[in-house]
Motif scaffolding. Sequence first.
Motif, PDB file in Angstrom:
ATOM      1  N   UNK A  87       0.930  -1.177   0.243  1.00 47.67           N
ATOM      2  CA  UNK A  87      -0.119   0.093   0.088  1.00 47.67           C
ATOM      3  C   UNK A  87       0.911   1.105   0.115  1.00 47.67           C
ATOM      4  N   UNK A  88       1.620   1.369   0.884  1.00 45.42           N
ATOM      5  CA  UNK A  88       2.881   2.624   0.644  1.00 45.42           C
ATOM      6  C   UNK A  88       3.727   2.986  -0.686  1.00 45.42           C
ATOM      7  N   UNK A  94       1.640   6.796  -6.241  1.00 43.33           N
ATOM      8  CA  UNK A  94       0.519   7.930  -7.049  1.00 43.33           C
ATOM      9  C   UNK A  94       0.701   8.939  -6.385  1.00 43.33           C
ATOM     10  N   UNK A  95       1.020   9.162  -5.693  1.00 43.49           N
ATOM     11  CA  UNK A  95       0.956  10.752  -4.909  1.00 43.49           C
ATOM     12  C   UNK A  95       1.046  11.948  -6.003  1.00 43.49           C
ATOM     13  N   UNK A  96       2.504  12.029  -6.872  1.00 39.86           N
ATOM     14  CA  UNK A  96       2.392  13.212  -7.402  1.00 39.86           C
ATOM     15  C   UNK A  96       1.942  12.991  -8.718  1.00 39.86           C
ATOM     16  N   UNK A 103      -1.140   8.694 -13.176  1.00 38.37           N
ATOM     17  CA  UNK A 103      -1.467   7.731 -12.307  1.00 38.37           C
ATOM     18  C   UNK A 103      -1.342   5.924 -12.639  1.00 38.37           C
ATOM     19  N   UNK A 104      -2.083   5.511 -13.445  1.00 37.27           N
ATOM     20  CA  UNK A 104      -2.359   4.559 -14.404  1.00 37.27           C
ATOM     21  C   UNK A 104      -1.436   3.648 -13.913  1.00 37.27           C
ATOM     22  N   UNK A 105      -0.413   4.739 -14.844  1.00 30.84           N
ATOM     23  CA  UNK A 105       0.571   3.420 -15.175  1.00 30.84           C
ATOM     24  C   UNK A 105       1.941   3.762 -14.113  1.00 30.84           C
ATOM     25  N   UNK A 106       1.954   4.566 -12.858  1.00 32.71           N
ATOM     26  CA  UNK A 106       3.170   4.502 -12.277  1.00 32.71           C
ATOM     27  C   UNK A 106       2.540   3.666 -10.565  1.00 32.71           C
ATOM     28  N   UNK A 107       1.374   3.347 -10.964  1.00 32.76           N
ATOM     29  CA  UNK A 107       0.601   2.459  -9.905  1.00 32.76           C
ATOM     30  C   UNK A 107       0.966   0.623 -10.972  1.00 32.76           C
ATOM     31  N   UNK A 108       0.867   0.691 -12.181  1.00 33.45           N
ATOM     32  CA  UNK A 108       0.877  -0.350 -12.842  1.00 33.45           C
ATOM     33  C   UNK A 108       2.732  -0.968 -12.142  1.00 33.45           C
ATOM     34  N   UNK A 109       3.686   0.422 -12.343  1.00 32.79           N
ATOM     35  CA  UNK A 109       5.194   0.023 -11.779  1.00 32.79           C
ATOM     36  C   UNK A 109       5.149  -0.438 -10.860  1.00 32.79           C
ATOM     37  N   UNK A 145     -10.090   2.021  -6.096  1.00 31.17           N
ATOM     38  CA  UNK A 145     -10.181   2.265  -7.555  1.00 31.17           C
ATOM     39  C   UNK A 145     -11.502   2.289  -7.978  1.00 31.17           C
ATOM     40  N   UNK A 146     -12.527   1.714  -7.099  1.00 33.67           N
ATOM     41  CA  UNK A 146     -13.411   2.456  -7.561  1.00 33.67           C
ATOM     42  C   UNK A 146     -13.648   3.963  -7.269  1.00 33.67           C
ATOM     43  N   UNK A 147     -13.084   4.232  -6.334  1.00 33.56           N
ATOM     44  CA  UNK A 147     -13.185   5.723  -6.062  1.00 33.56           C
ATOM     45  C   UNK A 147     -12.492   5.865  -6.930  1.00 33.56           C
ATOM     46  N   UNK A 148     -11.575   5.515  -7.277  1.00 32.71           N
ATOM     47  CA  UNK A 148     -10.490   6.693  -8.461  1.00 32.71           C
ATOM     48  C   UNK A 148     -11.782   6.816  -9.835  1.00 32.71           C
ATOM     49  N   UNK A 149     -12.343   6.203 -10.085  1.00 33.62           N
ATOM     50  CA  UNK A 149     -12.644   6.070 -11.489  1.00 33.62           C
ATOM     51  C   UNK A 149     -13.432   7.084 -11.180  1.00 33.62           C
TER      52      UNK A 149
END
Lengths: 209, 209, 209, 209
Positions: A87-88, A94-96, A103-109, A145-149
């Motif tokens: 989680x951390x 994704x914070x930046x 966001x999607x790209x860095x989350x996947x990374x 994720x639902x919230x982000x969407x």
Amino acid sequence: MSVTTQAETPSDRGSDRRSAGARSREATRDRLLTSGIRLFAKDGLNGVTTHDIAREAGVAAGTFYLHFSDKNALFHEIAVDAEERLRHRVEQATSDATRLRDAIHVQVEALVGFAAENRELLRILFSAEAGHEGSEFLDSFSRSIAEGRRQAIETGEMPAEIDAGVVSQALVGMFVRVLLWWVQEPEPVSRETLIDTLTRIQLSGTHPE
Amino acid sequence: MSVTTQAETPSDRGSDRRSAGARSREATRDRLLTSGIRLFAKDGLNGVTTHDIAREAGVAAGTFYLHFSDKNALFHEIAVDAEERLRHRVEQATSDATRLRDAIHVQVEALVGFAAENRELLRILFSAEAGHEGSEFLDSFSRSIAEGRRQAIETGEMPAEIDAGVVSQALVGMFVRVLLWWVQEPEPVSRETLIDTLTRIQLSGTHPE
Amino acid sequence: MSVTTQAETPSDRGSDRRSAGARSREATRDRLLTSGIRLFAKDGLNGVTTHDIAREAGVAAGTFYLHFSDKNALFHEIAVDAEERLRHRVEQATSDATRLRDAIHVQVEALVGFAAENRELLRILFSAEAGHEGSEFLDSFSRSIAEGRRQAIETGEMPAEIDAGVVSQALVGMFVRVLLWWVQEPEPVSRETLIDTLTRIQLSGTHPE
Amino acid sequence: MSVTTQAETPSDRGSDRRSAGARSREATRDRLLTSGIRLFAKDGLNGVTTHDIAREAGVAAGTFYLHFSDKNALFHEIAVDAEERLRHRVEQATSDATRLRDAIHVQVEALVGFAAENRELLRILFSAEAGHEGSEFLDSFSRSIAEGRRQAIETGEMPAEIDAGVVSQALVGMFVRVLLWWVQEPEPVSRETLIDTLTRIQLSGTHPE
DNA sequence: GATGAATGAGTATTCATTCAT
DNA sequence: TATGAATGAATACTCATTCAT
């Protein structure tokens, strides 16, 4: 060690001020944790006995209970720790990011990076054995994720036709299966291909830039 | 009954030529299968004992072993049968579709239809308890999806940038989690929304019509 | 301390000539004895662990074995010491009595006095846990009472019809149950009533004065 | 058998209509009860393991749990059954007695008779192991004796100076110790002497006839 | 074929005791 | 002397599986 491997943990300090007994205790506890991670990752919570874990750790059966109240307590500690670290890592990444596609790209990374470096923890966290800890993590992952969407739909970044609840479950399911598949030996595809593909699958639903 | 409920099963025939003993045996076997399905769906392979199943079926504990060699054999039979039925349903649905987008739509319809009508079987088939049968089905499902994707890439229906292996795992993971989530009571979204969303997610990767 | 609290025990001397180490050792031993008394009185020999005793005494688990060879040895020491003190008290009280009725009265006073001042020791001494030390004390108590009765019969103070063996067991049983009952909180009857009643019960068998 | 040995129990019928399995089950249960009685009488509740009982009964360890939920359940059943039988015997004996001295005599006869015929049950019922069933029986025995005494005081049969509460505890303690002592091999005194002495001890407190 | 009592290996857990520090 | 981590035998309890009826 605590499950984390970071350099600032007390047991890594050159000048450990604790008594020899305390250090030995910590070392035993760490061996039990390490053995638990290995065995839980391989055989699941129900496929492992406390005797297995003790034997793998090289201690007597009773020693297990000096460090953990029972098998579930050990599993819980491993899972909670793994969850916090994942989680951390995702939150840091994704914070930046301001735009959804970033966001999607860095989350996947972040997810793939965690999987690459913590194959066993990934298996523990993402294996859905009846009523265990990992499930709660995945559920809360879904909710975030639902919230982000939903926000992306409000800002017009995502089309409204796609149900956020379904999509969030779908993405979590996708991550779970793909990453569990990927952390096998040998890795079925390269890390770059994996990240790229997982990113594209999600981006394909966004409006073109 | 055999796990299927379709009319052509032997025990459903009005003109059953078998002896009364044979029919009685079949009935006992069916009750064990039904009980197994209910209990495995609720508590998983490890959460159920053979005594539980026999009790639920209203037979003695030993009777279980007259019909199945052990608990895994019953689980295997349930899973294989469920797998065949789901596979058949999907193949029937997709056999007429010529275009990829049509195939995707009817495939989703078939999966959701199966889930709606066989909640318990779906739970058994899609629940990933350590090293059990369902996994094999999901693996072969992945392989067939991957094959379809590769063909679509060859024919130009799908862009080549997206790795077919990753995508096929992603889709299976998506189906698994979304359908397990959906077969809860109450259903989180309507059947139509579910089908529509699952279809859109996949179509978004195809070239626009 | 040794179990006794009397002033002449070594550790109570103002001018303790022993080394600091020896005094410290004695203090630890005393704490273990005190903890053992409290816990054995509350939960019995089998209901207490050596860890419990060490924890209550504020010492490490292993320290127990530096002072007592095992749990039974601690129990034995407590029981033997308590037995000696009770025996001494009763003998002191009865040594001056020349007539049986006086002896009986002062004996009861001594027993009740001991019970009032040593509730925990009384529980340990009089509780009949399978095959433990207290039994031996009660047996020898019986024998001494039987001997007294036989002498009283010879001197004509007691009628000969009453079997001395049976009576001695009866009296011990009476003391055991009545005193264990009386040392509860709150005390069911006053000390005076208790002494009076226990005396009368015995005197009723003697010839009237 | 059920603990009782009376002729009208089902398993004693010449024409036992139950199935062979049911008879076998009952026989096993009886062997476990018998073994439990023997071992509990010898070593007490805490000195006996379920494995000991199963071995003594000639069955496998797991069989124990087909008949009793755990060791305490077996002990409870034995103790409750023994208590009922003793209570019934005493009540039968004393129901006809109108005068206190008669009641006392037949009560003693009933107790001694029970002890003579049920040495092991007596040991179980009268052994005061921490917090077990026997204690409750003895407590209620005390209460009923105290009640009897209070009535005797009201009717003038007993002198008022003697506290009924103390006396009832004293009598129970007397019975407990004397009977536990008497059921040894060899019996220390004859049955007649025992009954006579126990009766005299109690009568000595009543007013002369 | 069905029954259900019995088996016994497997697993969890406790605790008296030892021993390196 | 004291510590307290570790030991491992003892014990409770479960459950897949067998077999005589």
